[in-house]
Design a protein around this motif. Structure first.
Motif, mmCIF file in Angstrom:
data_model
loop_
_atom_site.group_PDB
_atom_site.id
_atom_site.type_symbol
_atom_site.label_atom_id
_atom_site.label_comp_id
_atom_site.label_asym_id
_atom_site.label_seq_id
_atom_site.Cartn_x
_atom_site.Cartn_y
_atom_site.Cartn_z
ATOM 1 N N PRO A 15 0.813 -1.226 0.000
ATOM 2 C CA PRO A 15 0.000 0.000 0.000
ATOM 3 C C PRO A 15 0.843 1.271 0.000
ATOM 4 O O PRO A 15 0.371 2.328 -0.425
ATOM 5 C CB PRO A 15 -0.809 -0.120 1.298
ATOM 6 N N ALA A 16 2.084 1.170 0.460
ATOM 7 C CA ALA A 16 2.968 2.332 0.488
ATOM 8 C C ALA A 16 3.725 2.498 -0.823
ATOM 9 O O ALA A 16 4.576 3.387 -0.942
ATOM 10 C CB ALA A 16 3.964 2.194 1.635
ATOM 11 N N GLY A 17 3.409 1.646 -1.808
ATOM 12 C CA GLY A 17 4.092 1.728 -3.089
ATOM 13 C C GLY A 17 5.490 1.165 -3.051
ATOM 14 O O GLY A 17 6.324 1.470 -3.915
ATOM 15 N N GLU A 18 5.762 0.333 -2.068
ATOM 16 C CA GLU A 18 7.083 -0.252 -1.904
ATOM 17 C C GLU A 18 6.969 -1.772 -1.997
ATOM 18 O O GLU A 18 5.894 -2.311 -2.199
ATOM 19 C CB GLU A 18 7.677 0.158 -0.552
ATOM 20 N N GLY A 19 8.112 -2.444 -1.842
ATOM 21 C CA GLY A 19 8.089 -3.887 -1.762
ATOM 22 C C GLY A 19 8.015 -4.581 -3.105
ATOM 23 O O GLY A 19 8.487 -4.055 -4.120
ATOM 24 N N PRO A 20 7.409 -5.773 -3.132
ATOM 25 C CA PRO A 20 7.522 -6.633 -4.310
ATOM 26 C C PRO A 20 6.608 -6.251 -5.472
ATOM 27 O O PRO A 20 5.548 -5.653 -5.294
ATOM 28 C CB PRO A 20 7.117 -7.998 -3.749
ATOM 29 N N ASP A 21 7.072 -6.657 -6.650
ATOM 30 C CA ASP A 21 6.218 -6.617 -7.842
ATOM 31 C C ASP A 21 5.582 -7.985 -8.043
ATOM 32 O O ASP A 21 4.454 -8.099 -8.518
ATOM 33 C CB ASP A 21 7.049 -6.239 -9.069
ATOM 34 N N VAL A 22 6.326 -9.010 -7.691
ATOM 35 C CA VAL A 22 5.816 -10.380 -7.692
ATOM 36 C C VAL A 22 5.973 -10.896 -6.269
ATOM 37 O O VAL A 22 7.034 -10.765 -5.662
ATOM 38 C CB VAL A 22 6.586 -11.276 -8.677
ATOM 39 N N VAL A 23 4.905 -11.469 -5.730
ATOM 40 C CA VAL A 23 4.903 -11.865 -4.328
ATOM 41 C C VAL A 23 4.464 -13.314 -4.172
ATOM 42 O O VAL A 23 3.615 -13.809 -4.916
ATOM 43 C CB VAL A 23 3.975 -10.953 -3.500
ATOM 44 N N GLN A 24 5.081 -13.994 -3.226
ATOM 45 C CA GLN A 24 4.694 -15.356 -2.895
ATOM 46 C C GLN A 24 3.681 -15.334 -1.748
ATOM 47 O O GLN A 24 3.858 -14.588 -0.783
ATOM 48 C CB GLN A 24 5.932 -16.147 -2.477
ATOM 49 N N LEU A 25 2.628 -16.113 -1.853
ATOM 50 C CA LEU A 25 1.653 -16.196 -0.773
ATOM 51 C C LEU A 25 1.087 -17.597 -0.676
ATOM 52 O O LEU A 25 1.061 -18.341 -1.654
ATOM 53 C CB LEU A 25 0.516 -15.188 -0.969
ATOM 54 N N PHE A 26 0.650 -17.952 0.503
ATOM 55 C CA PHE A 26 0.019 -19.248 0.725
ATOM 56 C C PHE A 26 -1.370 -19.212 0.109
ATOM 57 O O PHE A 26 -2.057 -18.195 0.174
ATOM 58 C CB PHE A 26 -0.058 -19.522 2.228
ATOM 59 N N TYR A 27 -1.778 -20.334 -0.498
ATOM 60 C CA TYR A 27 -3.063 -20.342 -1.202
ATOM 61 C C TYR A 27 -4.217 -19.936 -0.289
ATOM 62 O O TYR A 27 -5.188 -19.317 -0.735
ATOM 63 C CB TYR A 27 -3.314 -21.720 -1.820
ATOM 64 N N GLY A 28 -4.099 -20.260 0.995
ATOM 65 C CA GLY A 28 -5.166 -19.942 1.933
ATOM 66 C C GLY A 28 -5.288 -18.476 2.273
ATOM 67 O O GLY A 28 -6.244 -18.054 2.921
ATOM 68 N N TRP A 29 -4.310 -17.662 1.822
ATOM 69 C CA TRP A 29 -4.350 -16.227 2.088
ATOM 70 C C TRP A 29 -4.959 -15.431 0.935
ATOM 71 O O TRP A 29 -5.057 -14.205 1.013
ATOM 72 C CB TRP A 29 -2.936 -15.688 2.325
ATOM 73 N N LEU A 30 -5.326 -16.096 -0.152
ATOM 74 C CA LEU A 30 -5.736 -15.380 -1.358
ATOM 75 C C LEU A 30 -6.861 -14.383 -1.102
ATOM 76 O O LEU A 30 -6.808 -13.233 -1.555
ATOM 77 C CB LEU A 30 -6.164 -16.367 -2.448
ATOM 78 N N ASN A 31 -7.887 -14.809 -0.392
ATOM 79 C CA ASN A 31 -9.020 -13.919 -0.146
ATOM 80 C C ASN A 31 -8.584 -12.633 0.548
ATOM 81 O O ASN A 31 -9.023 -11.534 0.194
ATOM 82 C CB ASN A 31 -10.080 -14.631 0.705
ATOM 83 N N ASP A 32 -7.704 -12.771 1.528
ATOM 84 C CA ASP A 32 -7.226 -11.601 2.265
ATOM 85 C C ASP A 32 -6.463 -10.650 1.347
ATOM 86 O O ASP A 32 -6.607 -9.423 1.435
ATOM 87 C CB ASP A 32 -6.321 -12.033 3.422
ATOM 88 N N TYR A 33 -5.635 -11.205 0.465
ATOM 89 C CA TYR A 33 -4.823 -10.376 -0.422
ATOM 90 C C TYR A 33 -5.679 -9.638 -1.444
ATOM 91 O O TYR A 33 -5.407 -8.488 -1.778
ATOM 92 C CB TYR A 33 -3.771 -11.235 -1.131
ATOM 93 N N ILE A 34 -6.716 -10.309 -1.949
ATOM 94 C CA ILE A 34 -7.607 -9.663 -2.920
ATOM 95 C C ILE A 34 -8.390 -8.547 -2.249
ATOM 96 O O ILE A 34 -8.486 -7.423 -2.765
ATOM 97 C CB ILE A 34 -8.558 -10.698 -3.556
#
Length: 418
Positions: A78-97
């Motif tokens: 949200p701060a415009g920093e960090g990754p362009d491609v990110v790894q996440l656990f499949y169970g976190w998808l809803n939270d990320y969206i």
């Protein structure tokens, strides 16, 4: 040319391009994942291969301890920093969206129909409104790791094929000192590791139940099957005295240290076990239930393109993700990490399916279930609390099971009522 030298050369080219008034030739993108030594090793190799094929793109990898990973990602993007491609656990998808951290994958590069046809069906959980939001390089299942040296010492010829045989083998493997304290466990236990998956998707089903109903929206393990599964699990310590929760702090540490005869874990553990000098081990499919039922749990980590990626970085991120989901990347990930290719075309080739180490995990995919989590960490905590109330407070298993079901149902209700 080393990655450092390459970056220096690219920096020089960029400076020249600026000097002569043309656009920069190179673009750098960031990739984030949590720290796990074998996964970092594999990604370093993949980045090197990708950069060699795409000299105008540099990939900078950053990794964090697992405990800090989600917090770091949630704060950076949200701060415009960090990754362009990110790894996440499949169970976190809803939270990320919902948090606006990732964006849908472009259909021209990631055709949903092609993905549906070429990947294992479990990856379809990554699809929302007809578009995929993330894809895995590999998938994982569970299997039984066993210490071959300890098996030989105990006179056990073959790994257990049933839960009854598991108990009998564990009894032969467990050792105690003069005061009756366990110095070697027959099998490791610990809901904070992979046992919450083993209990939920394997043991409950093997005792005749179904852990959830209504497409994983309703808890369904409060009946006899759930209680039988729980009694079996806690009985390993309470009744058979072949294990101890928290033995050597972590189950995998006890197995790596040669102080555990058996250990249930994911295929991702292979890479780190291969690095333990002097440890001799084998792998077998999970033991079948009382009536012969086989079950397993499958999961995966995925890579997605964050909302931070725009313009040239977005285009580079798409290229990088296409490579991470290629057959070449999947085979390398299997060889280095031990996690299974996400495509049957790679995972089910004869060499992989019949491999003595990878084979049991690949076979497990045939009868595995993938939990659809609303909140993976909160649902795991319900399982941790369930066993802790029995172990520490002496609560009746039926009462603790009911409390866990209520706790988890609350998590599900809060998510699905949104």
């Amino acid at each position: 040319m080393s990655r450092y030298m390459k970056r220096m050369a690219l920096s020089g080219l960029t400076a020249l391009a600026t000097l002569f008034g043309s656009s920069a030739m190179a673009v750098e993108i960031e990739y984030w994942q949590y720290f796990f030594d074998a996964r970092v090793d594999a990604m370093e190799q993949l980045i090197e291969k990708f950069e060699a094929a795409n000299p105008d793109i540099t990939v900078k990898m950053t990794h964090f301890p697992y405990a800090d990973y989600r917090t770091k990602v949630a704060a950076a993007i949200p701060a415009g920093e960090g990754p362009d491609v990110v790894q996440l656990f499949y169970g976190w998808l809803n939270d990320y969206i919902e948090a606006g951290l990732i964006q849908p994958l472009p259909k021209d590069a990631f055709d949903p129909a092609v993905i549906d046809a070429e990947f294992f069906p479990m990856v379809q959980a990554m699809k929302r409104d007809g578009s995929y939001y993330a894809l895995p390089t590999a998938v994982r299942s569970l299997a039984l790791f066993y210490n071959t040296r300890l098996f030989e010492e105990a006179g056990i010829e073959n790994p257990p094929a049933t839960l009854d045989e598991l108990v009998e083998a564990a009894k032969k493997l467990a050792k105690v000192d003069g005061a009756g304290n366990l110095t070697q466990v027959g099998i490791t236990t610990g809901m904070t590791a992979q046992d919450h998956h083993w209990w939920r998707e394997v043991l409950v089903r093997q005792f005749g139940g179904d852990p959830y109903s209504d497409d994983y929206k309703t808890v369904n393990y409060t009946g006899d099957a759930g209680l039988d599964a729980l009694n079996f699990y806690v009985g390993l310590e309470k009744d058979h005295k072949v294990t101890q929760s928290g033995f050597m702090d972590e189950p995998q540490a006890a197995f790596k240290g040669g102080r555990a005869g058996m250990h249930i874990d994911g295929s991702f553990r292979i890479g780190s076990l291969n690095k333990v000098r002097g440890l001799k081990w084998g792998v077998a499919e999970l033991p079948a239930g009382p009536d012969g039922t086989k079950s397993n749990y499958s999961s995966y980590w995925v890579n997605g393109i964050t909302t931070k990626a725009e313009g040239e970085k977005y285009d580079a991120a798409v290229k990088f993700l296409q490579y991470l989901t290629s057959d070449e990347a999947m085979q390398l990930w299997l060889d280095v990490v031990g996690e299974l290719p996400a495509k049957p075309s790679v995972g089910l080739i004869e060499e992989n399916a019949n491999d003595p180490t990878f084979g049991p995990f690949i076979k497990g995919l045939e009868y595995a279930n993938t939990t659809k989590f609303a909140n993976e960490s909160a649902q795991r905590q319900a399982m941790v609390d369930m066993v802790a109330r029995i172990d520490i407070e002496g609560q009746d298993p039926a009462e603790s099971l009911a409390a866990a079901a209520a706790e988890e149902q609350k998590v599900l209700d809060e998510y699905y009522k949104k």
